[in-house]
Every structure is written in structure tokens, then in C-alpha cells.
Design a protein around this motif. Sequence first.
Motif, PDB file in Angstrom:
ATOM      1  N   THR A   1     -30.186  58.975 -89.871  1.00  0.00           N
ATOM      2  CA  THR A   1     -29.849  57.828 -90.716  1.00  0.00           C
ATOM      3  C   THR A   1     -31.035  57.406 -91.563  1.00  0.00           C
ATOM      4  O   THR A   1     -30.910  57.138 -92.764  1.00  0.00           O
ATOM      5  N   MET A   2     -32.213  57.342 -90.925  1.00  0.00           N
ATOM      6  CA  MET A   2     -33.414  56.960 -91.666  1.00  0.00           C
ATOM      7  C   MET A   2     -33.747  57.992 -92.733  1.00  0.00           C
ATOM      8  O   MET A   2     -34.187  57.646 -93.842  1.00  0.00           O
ATOM      9  N   GLN A   3     -33.529  59.273 -92.419  1.00  0.00           N
ATOM     10  CA  GLN A   3     -33.802  60.319 -93.403  1.00  0.00           C
ATOM     11  C   GLN A   3     -32.887  60.153 -94.617  1.00  0.00           C
ATOM     12  O   GLN A   3     -33.340  60.232 -95.768  1.00  0.00           O
ATOM     13  N   ALA A   4     -31.594  59.927 -94.352  1.00  0.00           N
ATOM     14  CA  ALA A   4     -30.648  59.739 -95.450  1.00  0.00           C
ATOM     15  C   ALA A   4     -30.997  58.504 -96.268  1.00  0.00           C
ATOM     16  O   ALA A   4     -30.902  58.503 -97.506  1.00  0.00           O
ATOM     17  N   MET A   5     -31.403  57.429 -95.575  1.00  0.00           N
ATOM     18  CA  MET A   5     -31.753  56.199 -96.269  1.00  0.00           C
ATOM     19  C   MET A   5     -32.958  56.413 -97.194  1.00  0.00           C
ATOM     20  O   MET A   5     -32.959  56.008 -98.360  1.00  0.00           O
ATOM     21  N   HIS A   6     -33.990  57.086 -96.678  1.00  0.00           N
ATOM     22  CA  HIS A   6     -35.177  57.320 -97.496  1.00  0.00           C
ATOM     23  C   HIS A   6     -34.876  58.248 -98.677  1.00  0.00           C
ATOM     24  O   HIS A   6     -35.441  58.070 -99.767  1.00  0.00           O
ATOM     25  N   GLN A   7     -34.009  59.233 -98.470  1.00  0.00           N
ATOM     26  CA  GLN A   7     -33.638  60.112 -99.577  1.00  0.00           C
ATOM     27  C   GLN A   7     -32.904  59.320-100.651  1.00  0.00           C
ATOM     28  O   GLN A   7     -33.132  59.504-101.856  1.00  0.00           O
ATOM     29  N   TRP A   8     -32.006  58.409-100.205  1.00  0.00           N
ATOM     30  CA  TRP A   8     -31.295  57.577-101.164  1.00  0.00           C
ATOM     31  C   TRP A   8     -32.258  56.680-101.924  1.00  0.00           C
ATOM     32  O   TRP A   8     -32.152  56.503-103.144  1.00  0.00           O
ATOM     33  N   LEU A   9     -33.222  56.095-101.210  1.00  0.00           N
ATOM     34  CA  LEU A   9     -34.217  55.241-101.861  1.00  0.00           C
ATOM     35  C   LEU A   9     -35.004  56.023-102.915  1.00  0.00           C
ATOM     36  O   LEU A   9     -35.261  55.524-104.023  1.00  0.00           O
TER      37      LEU A   9
END
Length: 405
Positions: free
Chosen positions: A113-121
Motif C-alpha cells: 500500500t505504501m509503495q502504491a501511495m508513493h508511486q502515486w505521489l
Amino acid sequence: MTPRSDMTLEWHLRKVVAKEAVDEAVKDAVQAVLKHMHGGRSRKRRGGRELVRLLEEARGAAAGAGEWQVVRLVQDAIEYAEGRILRYDFEDRHRLFGDGQRRESHTGFLGSTMQAMHQWLFDAGRRYLADHPEAGIEEFLEHFRAQGEDAVFLQASEDRPGRYVVPRGRAEITLWLERIIRSGRIDIADPAAEARKIVTSPEALALLAADDQGRILLQAAELRRRDARLKELRTVVEDRKATEADVQRALDGQYWIFGGRFVGEAAQRRLVPGDELDIPLIRGDGALHVVELKRAMSLKGPLVKRHRHAWVPAAQVHEAVGQAVNYLTGLDENRERLRADFGIETRRASALVLVGHPALHPEVPEEEVNEALRTFNAHMTRVEVLTYKELLDNAERSLAGESAV
């Protein structure tokens, strides 16, 4: 939300709470909870308010036995059942699965989840800078702060399956509504949640847009709710068969009735071994205020009696006051522990005894009954006595005053 009952809660009770319990009464109380969970006709575990009540009894039994570790564990169970602790947090906190180890699935889920969030950011940031090459760092950060607030209003698109939409601008409206709720003289348990409900209603938004102060709709709804609950409570109070438990249920969550100096109710009712408070209120200065409930129209015995040309409180009143004084004494003696364990200040604790109704004495004018209690209160320092009728009349006058504002 209906209190939940699932495998996580059962495992917590069986593997954690039951193993910590020592006193037989505490063990029996925990088993009563488990029995309720599996007492239905279907294979589905039973939850509901009865589950919470039994958990509260288990917590009380643990407090009475001085098993404070069990008290904390059962309190966690109550908060989980009521949805105040999320399942993943609850399982991780008490190591319920995987032989006491932290669940790798939770760690992996959080990591992905954190990986996806950072990629989105990263992607969103790059797009924003491409569209706003002149933007400074403050504008860049403000853009993401606003997007984060709007994210709680994520909506599923009807015409685009698998796609989701974040409606821009809803968060700003919600924040405005939340501040209005918090600043007004209305008590709403969760202003943010109520504000979110309103912004999803076009009709409510239209009414609020027409109101330059934005409070009329909210105040009217809250005052109407209070008026309805006040009528329900008066019906119970005037019932000659109503018990203390009936009155307590009618008062549940209605601490506004006791006046504006209270900011809420304490989560724990059994603070001192052997004593369970009826309604523990928190004053604006952070100190505890104990409300002791006795019967109203079903009071066993007189409320006042004649003594030398005057009406004075009868034995029922003195007994109730003595009970309240004992509570305050126990709170004083356990002050340091209560402040450390629950964050409650009891040094300046006070008490209110609600007992009886003037209609118990049709031969005595109501003013004389009230005057007898006021004279009695004038000689007390930390305990006050009121009839239920006087409390409700005060609350009704308060409502009338707010309606006129």
C-alpha cells in the motif's frame, strides 16, 4: 453501528483474556461472553448490545478483583466490538495469530500500500509541476494536502466500472461545516462524520448555501433530537414501574441534560474496586462528576418528611447521599492510579444524586419539596440532590432558550 462479533474477538477472549484471568468470577464473566457469542441458532457469532453489556460486566468483575491487566484487555475488546479499534490493529496489538508473531500478511499489505501511495505521489507530483512550472514548494505541498482531505469522499463511478473519482472541493465544504458544528452550542458526537453526511445531500447543501451563518439547519436538527429524547425520558421518569436501570437506559448518551459545564462521559464506569458509577461525567476542567441514579416515581419510601414545622429530606435521600460520598472517598483514595490508568482527575470530583419526583407527595406543594432539597444542598460541599422533575424542567428551559437564539 451494530457491535460486531467475529473470530478475532473470540480468539482474543480465549487466548489472551481467559489466560490472564485468575479470579473465578472474572473467568465466569469471560465465559458468559463466549457463551453469548455462540448462543444463537445459526453458526454465526452473536454480537449486538448484549455482547457489549456482557463485556462490560467482565470488565467490572476484573476491576472488582483488582485484575487491572484484564480490565485493559477487556476494554480493548469492547472498543474493537464497537468499531473503535480496527481489526488489523487489534490483531497486531495482541498477537492473535501466527503463534504470537506479527502477521506477515499485514506487513506485506502495508508495504504494498505504501509503495502504491508513493508511486502515486511521484506521478501526481510530476504532472502538477508540468502544469504549474512556476509553483513554489508551499503551493506544491498545499496541492497534496487538499487532495488528501478530498480523498475521504472517494466515489465509485456508475458509468465507469473499476474507476473511482475524488470530487474536488468537498473537503473544503466539510471542513467549513465541521467548524460550524464545533463552534455552535450543539452537541454532536462526531462533527466530521455529520459534516460528511451533509455534503453528500444536495438538498442539505442548498439549504446551507441559503443560510449565511450555516447553523440554522444543524441547530434545528439537534434541538429536535434533544426535544424528542427529553420527552422519552420524562415518560420513563413518570412511570411508577420504572426502575433505576430503565432511567439509566433513557439517559444513555444524553449528558447535555445535566448542563453545559460537561464535555462528555468517561468510558469506564468501574473505576474503584467494588463501586460502579451510574453516569461518570467529565467537567470542562477535566474533573470527574458522578451522577448517582435512584428511582423516580417508583421510589420505595417518601422523598421528604415533616420535621418540626418544615419539610426535610427523608431516609432515602440520606442513604443515596451517603452512597455518593462513599464513591467520592474511594475516588480520592485512588486518585493517583486513576489518573495514571485512565487519565481521569478525581481530586476535585463532585456528585449529583437524582432521586424521586414531587408527584410522590401530592399533599406537598412542589415548591416546598424543591426548597427542602435546596436547603439541604446548601449545607453540602461536593454532593447535590435534585428530583428528576427539576432536572428535566431545567433541561426543557435550556432547550427553549436555545430555540429562541
